[in-house]
Design an enzyme around this catalytic site. Structure first.
Site, PDB file in Angstrom:
ATOM      1  N   ASP A   2       0.859  -1.175   0.000  1.00 58.29           N
ATOM      2  CA  ASP A   2       0.000   0.000   0.000  1.00 58.29           C
ATOM      3  C   ASP A   2       0.904   1.236   0.000  1.00 58.29           C
ATOM      4  O   ASP A   2       1.879   1.285   0.754  1.00 58.29           O
ATOM      5  CB  ASP A   2      -0.893  -0.025   1.251  1.00 58.29           C
ATOM      6  CG  ASP A   2      -2.034   0.967   1.140  1.00 58.29           C
ATOM      7  OD1 ASP A   2      -1.774   2.187   1.068  1.00 58.29           O
ATOM      8  OD2 ASP A   2      -3.198   0.524   1.109  1.00 58.29           O
ATOM      9  N   SER A   9      -3.897  15.621 -12.831  1.00 54.93           N
ATOM     10  CA  SER A   9      -5.242  15.465 -13.393  1.00 54.93           C
ATOM     11  C   SER A   9      -5.736  16.809 -13.886  1.00 54.93           C
ATOM     12  O   SER A   9      -5.230  17.860 -13.462  1.00 54.93           O
ATOM     13  CB  SER A   9      -6.158  14.944 -12.280  1.00 54.93           C
ATOM     14  OG  SER A   9      -7.517  15.038 -12.653  1.00 54.93           O
ATOM     15  N   TYR A  22     -11.298  15.163  -4.021  1.00 58.12           N
ATOM     16  CA  TYR A  22     -10.380  14.781  -5.102  1.00 58.12           C
ATOM     17  C   TYR A  22      -9.711  16.019  -5.696  1.00 58.12           C
ATOM     18  O   TYR A  22      -8.495  16.040  -5.919  1.00 58.12           O
ATOM     19  CB  TYR A  22     -11.132  14.014  -6.183  1.00 58.12           C
ATOM     20  CG  TYR A  22     -10.238  13.479  -7.290  1.00 58.12           C
ATOM     21  CD1 TYR A  22      -9.444  12.349  -7.083  1.00 58.12           C
ATOM     22  CD2 TYR A  22     -10.193  14.097  -8.536  1.00 58.12           C
ATOM     23  CE1 TYR A  22      -8.632  11.856  -8.108  1.00 58.12           C
ATOM     24  CE2 TYR A  22      -9.388  13.602  -9.556  1.00 58.12           C
ATOM     25  CZ  TYR A  22      -8.615  12.477  -9.334  1.00 58.12           C
ATOM     26  OH  TYR A  22      -7.810  11.987 -10.349  1.00 58.12           O
ATOM     27  N   LYS A  56      -5.692  16.684  -5.836  1.00 59.78           N
ATOM     28  CA  LYS A  56      -4.889  16.804  -7.054  1.00 59.78           C
ATOM     29  C   LYS A  56      -4.270  18.199  -7.198  1.00 59.78           C
ATOM     30  O   LYS A  56      -3.193  18.334  -7.774  1.00 59.78           O
ATOM     31  CB  LYS A  56      -5.731  16.433  -8.284  1.00 59.78           C
ATOM     32  CG  LYS A  56      -6.006  14.928  -8.379  1.00 59.78           C
ATOM     33  CD  LYS A  56      -4.712  14.123  -8.568  1.00 59.78           C
ATOM     34  CE  LYS A  56      -4.968  12.635  -8.697  1.00 59.78           C
ATOM     35  NZ  LYS A  56      -3.736  11.828  -8.836  1.00 59.78           N
TER      36      LYS A  56
HETATM   37  P1  NAD Z   1      -6.887   2.373 -11.732  1.00 61.61           P
HETATM   38  O1  NAD Z   1      -7.722   2.090 -10.534  1.00 61.61           O
HETATM   39  O2  NAD Z   1      -7.169   1.620 -12.996  1.00 61.61           O
HETATM   40  O3  NAD Z   1      -5.342   2.185 -11.349  1.00 61.61           O
HETATM   41  C1  NAD Z   1      -4.880   2.597 -10.075  1.00 61.61           C
HETATM   42  C2  NAD Z   1      -4.040   1.490  -9.466  1.00 61.61           C
HETATM   43  O4  NAD Z   1      -3.558   1.984  -8.201  1.00 61.61           O
HETATM   44  C3  NAD Z   1      -4.823   0.190  -9.175  1.00 61.61           C
HETATM   45  O5  NAD Z   1      -4.088  -0.922  -9.666  1.00 61.61           O
HETATM   46  C4  NAD Z   1      -4.924   0.151  -7.652  1.00 61.61           C
HETATM   47  O6  NAD Z   1      -4.873  -1.180  -7.140  1.00 61.61           O
HETATM   48  C5  NAD Z   1      -3.709   0.956  -7.239  1.00 61.61           C
HETATM   49  N1  NAD Z   1      -3.876   1.577  -5.926  1.00 61.61           N
HETATM   50  C6  NAD Z   1      -4.913   2.368  -5.526  1.00 61.61           C
HETATM   51  N2  NAD Z   1      -4.721   2.724  -4.248  1.00 61.61           N
HETATM   52  C7  NAD Z   1      -3.560   2.136  -3.844  1.00 61.61           C
HETATM   53  C8  NAD Z   1      -2.854   2.126  -2.623  1.00 61.61           C
HETATM   54  N3  NAD Z   1      -3.312   2.768  -1.532  1.00 61.61           N
HETATM   55  N4  NAD Z   1      -1.673   1.448  -2.557  1.00 61.61           N
HETATM   56  C9  NAD Z   1      -1.216   0.757  -3.645  1.00 61.61           C
HETATM   57  N5  NAD Z   1      -1.858   0.725  -4.817  1.00 61.61           N
HETATM   58  C10 NAD Z   1      -3.018   1.412  -4.912  1.00 61.61           C
HETATM   59  O7  NAD Z   1      -7.035   3.955 -11.982  1.00 61.61           O
HETATM   60  P2  NAD Z   1      -6.264   4.967 -12.980  1.00 61.61           P
HETATM   61  O8  NAD Z   1      -7.301   5.816 -13.596  1.00 61.61           O
HETATM   62  O9  NAD Z   1      -5.278   4.268 -13.810  1.00 61.61           O
HETATM   63  O10 NAD Z   1      -5.506   5.897 -11.903  1.00 61.61           O
HETATM   64  C11 NAD Z   1      -4.139   6.209 -11.969  1.00 61.61           C
HETATM   65  C12 NAD Z   1      -3.943   7.687 -11.665  1.00 61.61           C
HETATM   66  O11 NAD Z   1      -4.541   8.456 -12.717  1.00 61.61           O
HETATM   67  C13 NAD Z   1      -4.584   8.189 -10.372  1.00 61.61           C
HETATM   68  O12 NAD Z   1      -3.659   9.045  -9.702  1.00 61.61           O
HETATM   69  C14 NAD Z   1      -5.777   8.992 -10.850  1.00 61.61           C
HETATM   70  O13 NAD Z   1      -6.138  10.002  -9.930  1.00 61.61           O
HETATM   71  C15 NAD Z   1      -5.218   9.553 -12.143  1.00 61.61           C
HETATM   72  N6  NAD Z   1      -6.209  10.052 -13.109  1.00 61.61           N
HETATM   73  C16 NAD Z   1      -7.153   9.225 -13.629  1.00 61.61           C
HETATM   74  C17 NAD Z   1      -8.081   9.736 -14.524  1.00 61.61           C
HETATM   75  C18 NAD Z   1      -9.152   8.862 -15.159  1.00 61.61           C
HETATM   76  O14 NAD Z   1     -10.066   9.383 -15.817  1.00 61.61           O
HETATM   77  N7  NAD Z   1      -9.063   7.536 -15.005  1.00 61.61           N
HETATM   78  C19 NAD Z   1      -8.024  11.083 -14.909  1.00 61.61           C
HETATM   79  C20 NAD Z   1      -7.022  11.895 -14.366  1.00 61.61           C
HETATM   80  C21 NAD Z   1      -6.107  11.372 -13.467  1.00 61.61           C
END
Ligand code: NAD
Length: 278
Positions: A64, A147, A160, A164
């Site tokens: 984590d 983001s 959120y 960010k």
């Molecule tokens: P996702 O859930 O597909 O991937 C995130 C990964 O992080 C997962 O594998 C999860 O198991 C892991 N994770 C979450 N909390 C954790 C913790 N406490 N310890 C260890 N691992 C942990 O989501 P994603 O969209 O790929 O997110 C990645 C990043 O992109 C994030 O920072 C998110 O805020 C950012 N983001 C996403 C979007 C979107 O539209 N999906 C847009 C802008 C920014």
């Protein structure tokens, strides 16, 4: 033998078991790098390495990102396995599903603030804290997943969005503090079709952003951004990470965020895109 921009790089990515982090990990390997992935989901990590066809390029750590000892161990394991650390991608995060202040009880607000900020903000700080000594040795860099919510409203709720925005400030402060040896930059992504989850504190950890995207049928209006027909596939967001990681390509860049969001900052008043008629 690849001729990638990251030939010989050793990198560590948090939250690399899914979505954007996974796409960045796979792209980094395709560019010639080795990757340590830290994620709390062991099943995903195993599945991804098996599917890669190049398991020798991956090291996985089930942890984590709120656990600083695990992050320090992951950095040490990376150096043991791949000899050094060139790039940290701080990426693991959770979303708040745009839960507005007026829809949060005081208790929910209290618990969800602690959870979202400890994953999204403290998780980045702890990873940077664990990695900087090795990055100083290699004159490496940190890339933070930011983001649209690092700059604009309504990409999340207050929790959120504030988290960010905090990551943007963290990126800029560390760019100052770690210069000149370590560069620190960000990639501010817009909407992607991933498995992004919500906080346990709001019982949103079982909900996935991918199901929200799936609900958008052919009749759903396109998102109100200039490039409203641009991809939501996380693989199409990885180029900026490669650019910022590669010293030869971005050596003079630090303290900057590249927005990969379909042009939210140039959205029009009358219509999102001025050239829809073209
Ligand atoms: P996702 O859930 O597909 O991937 C995130 C990964 O992080 C997962 O594998 C999860 O198991 C892991 N994770 C979450 N909390 C954790 C913790 N406490 N310890 C260890 N691992 C942990 O989501 P994603 O969209 O790929 O997110 C990645 C990043 O992109 C994030 O920072 C998110 O805020 C950012 N983001 C996403 C979007 C979107 O539209 N999906 C847009 C802008 C920014």
């Amino acid at each position: 033998m690849s001729n990638g921009w990251l030939e010989g790089y050793s990198t560590l990515i948090t939250g690399g078991g899914s979505g954007l982090g996974r796409a960045v990990a796979e792209r980094f390997v395709a560019e010639g790098a080795c990757v340590t992935i830290v994620d709390r989901n062991e099943r995903r990590l195993n599945g991804m390495v098996e599917a890669s066809g190049t398991p020798e390029r991956f090291h996985t750590v089930v942890a984590d990102v709120r656990d600083s000892a695990s992050l320090r161990d992951a950095v040490a394991a990376t150096v043991d396995r791949f000899g050094k650390l060139d790039t940290l991608v701080a990426n693991a995060g959770v979303w708040d599903y745009q839960r507005q202040l007026t829809r949060l009880t005081a208790d929910e607000l209290d618990a969800a603030f602690d959870e979202i900020f400890s994953v999204n903000v403290k998780g980045y700080l702890l990873a940077a804290s664990a990695a900087w000594p090795e990055l100083v040795r290699t004159r490496g860099s940190i890339i933070m997943t930011l983001s649209n919510a690092s700059f604009y409203v309504n990409g999340g709720g207050p929790l959120y969005t504030a988290s960010k925005h905090a990551c943007l400030g963290l990126m800029r402060e560390l760019a100052y503090e770690l210069a000149p040896k370590v560069r620190v930059n960000g990639v501010a992504c817009g909407g992607m079709n991933t498995d992004l989850r919500g906080p346990e504190a709001l019982s949103l950890d079982g909900r996935s952003l991918s199901t929200s995207f799936a609900k958008q049928g052919p009749d759903t209006p396109p998102p109100p951004i200039p490039l409203h027909d641009s991809s939501t596939d996380p693989r199409d967001f990885t180029g900026s990470y490669v650019l910022l990681a590669a010293r030869e390509q971005s050596g003079p860049i630090t303290g900057q965020a590249i927005s990969v969001d379909g042009g939210i900052g140039v959205r029009g008043f009358a219509s999102a895109a001025g050239g829809d008629h073209l």
